[in-house]
Scaffold this motif. Structure first.
Motif, mmCIF file in Angstrom:
data_model
loop_
_atom_site.group_PDB
_atom_site.id
_atom_site.type_symbol
_atom_site.label_atom_id
_atom_site.label_comp_id
_atom_site.label_asym_id
_atom_site.label_seq_id
_atom_site.Cartn_x
_atom_site.Cartn_y
_atom_site.Cartn_z
ATOM 1 N N GLU A 1 0.851 -1.190 0.000
ATOM 2 C CA GLU A 1 0.000 0.000 0.000
ATOM 3 C C GLU A 1 0.884 1.236 0.000
ATOM 4 O O GLU A 1 2.033 1.193 0.428
ATOM 5 C CB GLU A 1 -0.875 0.051 1.251
ATOM 6 C CG GLU A 1 -1.854 -1.075 1.381
ATOM 7 C CD GLU A 1 -2.609 -1.009 2.691
ATOM 8 O OE1 GLU A 1 -3.814 -1.278 2.666
ATOM 9 O OE2 GLU A 1 -2.006 -0.679 3.727
ATOM 10 N N SER B 1 -7.642 3.282 -5.194
ATOM 11 C CA SER B 1 -7.333 4.205 -4.100
ATOM 12 C C SER B 1 -8.602 4.552 -3.346
ATOM 13 O O SER B 1 -9.701 4.571 -3.885
ATOM 14 C CB SER B 1 -6.676 5.478 -4.618
ATOM 15 O OG SER B 1 -7.576 6.260 -5.371
ATOM 16 N N LEU C 1 -5.152 6.443 -0.217
ATOM 17 C CA LEU C 1 -4.550 5.182 0.178
ATOM 18 C C LEU C 1 -4.652 4.239 -1.013
ATOM 19 O O LEU C 1 -5.747 3.871 -1.430
ATOM 20 C CB LEU C 1 -5.267 4.596 1.402
ATOM 21 C CG LEU C 1 -4.715 3.275 1.919
ATOM 22 C CD1 LEU C 1 -3.269 3.441 2.386
ATOM 23 C CD2 LEU C 1 -5.594 2.751 3.048
ATOM 24 N N TRP C 2 -3.499 3.903 -1.582
ATOM 25 C CA TRP C 2 -3.431 3.091 -2.801
ATOM 26 C C TRP C 2 -3.195 1.634 -2.439
ATOM 27 O O TRP C 2 -2.286 1.322 -1.675
ATOM 28 C CB TRP C 2 -2.292 3.569 -3.693
ATOM 29 C CG TRP C 2 -2.382 5.003 -4.091
ATOM 30 C CD1 TRP C 2 -1.861 6.084 -3.427
ATOM 31 C CD2 TRP C 2 -3.020 5.521 -5.251
ATOM 32 N NE1 TRP C 2 -2.144 7.244 -4.116
ATOM 33 C CE2 TRP C 2 -2.850 6.925 -5.238
ATOM 34 C CE3 TRP C 2 -3.714 4.940 -6.316
ATOM 35 C CZ2 TRP C 2 -3.354 7.754 -6.237
ATOM 36 C CZ3 TRP C 2 -4.215 5.759 -7.306
ATOM 37 C CH2 TRP C 2 -4.029 7.147 -7.267
ATOM 38 N N GLN C 3 -3.997 0.739 -3.003
ATOM 39 C CA GLN C 3 -3.793 -0.703 -2.874
ATOM 40 C C GLN C 3 -2.956 -1.135 -4.071
ATOM 41 O O GLN C 3 -3.431 -1.109 -5.201
ATOM 42 C CB GLN C 3 -5.139 -1.446 -2.851
ATOM 43 C CG GLN C 3 -6.055 -1.022 -1.726
ATOM 44 C CD GLN C 3 -5.470 -1.314 -0.359
ATOM 45 O OE1 GLN C 3 -4.832 -2.340 -0.148
ATOM 46 N NE2 GLN C 3 -5.666 -0.394 0.567
#
Length: 105
Positions: free
Chosen positions: A78, A101, A90-92
């Motif tokens: 992440e 995100s 918040l990037w997966q």
């Protein structure tokens, strides 16, 4: 590109590669040297890099303001980025397909 971050082999004192992909001056970079992954940012875009090869593996887009910074979790599963649009994203990053995100205002 003179503005691209460079990755060096410090034992051999040799340039391995440049992380050239933004086309403009890079504002910042974070790296996880154990997992060999880096994130760079410039203007509205973040790029994810494989530090073993120097290849750009993902492009993270979505901020509407200039990206000010980023942090990465262990092994870069992440990433958290923030920008002048007054949001956090918040990037997966783990898994196939386009990174997803979540936006925090």
């Amino acid at each position: 590109d003179a503005s691209a971050p460079q990755v060096w082999d410090l034992e051999r004192h040799s340039l391995l590669f440049e992380l050239d992909g933004h086309g403009v001056e890079v504002e910042g970079m974070v790296a996880d040297w154990d997992s060999r992954v880096a994130i760079t940012w410039a203007l509205l875009v973040l790029l994810l890099w494989d530090l073993s090869t120097g290849a750009c593996t993902r492009k993270l887009e979505g901020h509407r303001g200039i990206v000010c910074g980023a942090l990465a979790s262990d092994e870069c599963a992440e990433a958290l980025s923030w920008s002048t649009d007054r949001t956090l994203r918040l990037w997966q990053l783990a898994g196939p397909g386009a990174p997803q995100s979540k936006i925090f205002r």
